[in-house]
Design a protein around this motif. Structure first.
Motif, PDB file in Angstrom:
ATOM      1  N   MET A 169       0.834  -1.202   0.000  1.00 23.55           N
ATOM      2  CA  MET A 169       0.000   0.000   0.000  1.00 23.55           C
ATOM      3  C   MET A 169       0.874   1.259   0.000  1.00 23.55           C
ATOM      4  O   MET A 169       0.648   2.196  -0.758  1.00 23.55           O
ATOM      5  N   LEU A 170       1.875   1.272   0.868  1.00 24.56           N
ATOM      6  CA  LEU A 170       2.743   2.446   0.954  1.00 24.56           C
ATOM      7  C   LEU A 170       3.562   2.625  -0.314  1.00 24.56           C
ATOM      8  O   LEU A 170       3.842   3.751  -0.729  1.00 24.56           O
ATOM      9  N   GLU A 171       3.910   1.501  -0.944  1.00 28.86           N
ATOM     10  CA  GLU A 171       4.645   1.586  -2.204  1.00 28.86           C
ATOM     11  C   GLU A 171       3.769   2.230  -3.280  1.00 28.86           C
ATOM     12  O   GLU A 171       4.239   3.076  -4.056  1.00 28.86           O
ATOM     13  N   LYS A 172       2.495   1.840  -3.316  1.00 30.59           N
ATOM     14  CA  LYS A 172       1.567   2.437  -4.285  1.00 30.59           C
ATOM     15  C   LYS A 172       1.412   3.935  -4.027  1.00 30.59           C
ATOM     16  O   LYS A 172       1.345   4.738  -4.960  1.00 30.59           O
ATOM     17  N   LEU A 173       1.358   4.302  -2.774  1.00 30.34           N
ATOM     18  CA  LEU A 173       1.228   5.719  -2.422  1.00 30.34           C
ATOM     19  C   LEU A 173       2.445   6.505  -2.905  1.00 30.34           C
ATOM     20  O   LEU A 173       2.306   7.595  -3.468  1.00 30.34           O
ATOM     21  N   GLU A 174       3.635   5.959  -2.716  1.00 28.51           N
ATOM     22  CA  GLU A 174       4.850   6.636  -3.171  1.00 28.51           C
ATOM     23  C   GLU A 174       4.878   6.746  -4.689  1.00 28.51           C
ATOM     24  O   GLU A 174       5.328   7.759  -5.248  1.00 28.51           O
ATOM     25  N   GLN A 175       4.396   5.706  -5.366  1.00 26.75           N
ATOM     26  CA  GLN A 175       4.333   5.749  -6.830  1.00 26.75           C
ATOM     27  C   GLN A 175       3.369   6.843  -7.295  1.00 26.75           C
ATOM     28  O   GLN A 175       3.633   7.543  -8.281  1.00 26.75           O
ATOM     29  N   LEU A 176       2.280   6.999  -6.569  1.00 22.23           N
ATOM     30  CA  LEU A 176       1.297   8.030  -6.907  1.00 22.23           C
ATOM     31  C   LEU A 176       1.899   9.419  -6.717  1.00 22.23           C
ATOM     32  O   LEU A 176       1.713  10.319  -7.556  1.00 22.23           O
ATOM     33  N   LYS A 177       2.645   9.590  -5.643  1.00 26.25           N
ATOM     34  CA  LYS A 177       3.307  10.870  -5.408  1.00 26.25           C
ATOM     35  C   LYS A 177       4.322  11.168  -6.504  1.00 26.25           C
ATOM     36  O   LYS A 177       4.415  12.303  -7.007  1.00 26.25           O
ATOM     37  N   THR A 178       5.070  10.149  -6.895  1.00 26.62           N
ATOM     38  CA  THR A 178       6.074  10.335  -7.951  1.00 26.62           C
ATOM     39  C   THR A 178       5.416  10.737  -9.264  1.00 26.62           C
ATOM     40  O   THR A 178       5.919  11.615  -9.988  1.00 26.62           O
TER      41      THR A 178
END
Length: 268
Positions: free
Chosen positions: A1-10
């Protein structure tokens, strides 16, 4: 989940500026939240207002945008002026999203924003959503879908970010309450909207009032049907609905199921 969030921010960092097609639903609200956190004033949430949007939904969207801290603008769309939309064919959503993005795209150009993004998630790609094609044809992007973020993950990330509406039930436009082929009118939209607001005030948040001719069909989660029947004055509900213009009021014993009207498109 946190990885997806970081990808979204990027993804938003790479965009630098974006307009968000923002309905106030949990999907577009997450997109607006992350865009605002990353881009600040480089993100603007735009809500399209038409007869198919409940006033209560607009109010909620406005409150949520304030909580997020994102700039929020309201535009009028005119899909009801399109006879193809009013005729309610199986691809009705195509004409709705065409109107939406034909409104947002020139607005983005006027403001100097290179991207228009929406809240389509990865699960939506596996459902019958003709509006997705209309958005893509007009150059809109769907960050959640691009990153493979599902509806369940949208709710998980929203809860992680402290968004109070993380478990908000889906609320598609009111035109989805009518069987394909039945003409949509403003009066019918208002009738359905008032009926759903009435039931929500009775304490039922996840529901639909389907409309076919003079008949209203109430859909509730199956586990709530017994409580609904036992705890409410059914005749009072019938009288209320008849006051809105319905002649008959029924309760769907199968219960609420997202996309139920689409079952006529394929054998079940």
């Amino acid at each position: 989940m946190l990885e997806k969030l970081e990808q979204l921010k990027t993804l938003f960092r790479e965009m630098e500026q974006a307009i968000i097609a923002y309905s106030g639903g949990v999907d577009s609200a997450l997109v607006a939240k992350v865009a605002c956190d990353v881009l600040g004033d480089g993100a603007i949430a735009i809500t399209a207002v038409s007869p198919s949007l409940l006033p209560e939904e607009l109010e909620e969207a406005t409150i949520q945008a304030t909580e997020i801290g994102i700039a929020h603008k309201i535009v009028q769309t005119h899909e009801m002026d399109n006879p193809n939309y009013r005729a309610n064919p199986v691809n009705r959503c195509y004409f709705c999203k065409s109107e939406l993005h034909d409104t947002l795209k020139p607005l983005a150009k006027e403001l100097g924003y290179p991207y228009v993004v929406d809240g389509v998630n990865a699960d939506d790609l596996h459902d019958y959503r003709p509006g997705i094609a209309a958005a893509k044809e007009r150059g809109a992007r769907s960050p959640l879908a691009e990153l493979g973020i599902t509806k369940a993950q949208v709710r998980q990330i929203s809860q992680h970010l402290g968004l109070s509406w993380w478990d908000k039930p889906a609320q598609p436009c009111l035109s989805s309450r009518f069987p394909y082929g039945e003409e949509i009118t403003i009066a019918k939209l208002q009738r359905v909207g008032r009926a759903e607001v009435y039931l929500r005030k009775l304490g039922f948040s996840n529901l639909r009032v389907r409309s076919e001719g003079d008949t209203a069909r109430i859909e509730l989660p199956p586990e709530l049907i017994k409580d609904f029947v036992m705890a409410n004055d059914l005749q009072a509900i019938v009288s209320e609905f008849q006051g809105y213009g319905f002649m008959y009021v029924t309760l769907d014993l199968e219960g609420y199921r997202s996309g139920k009207l689409n079952q006529v498109l394929t054998p079940v």
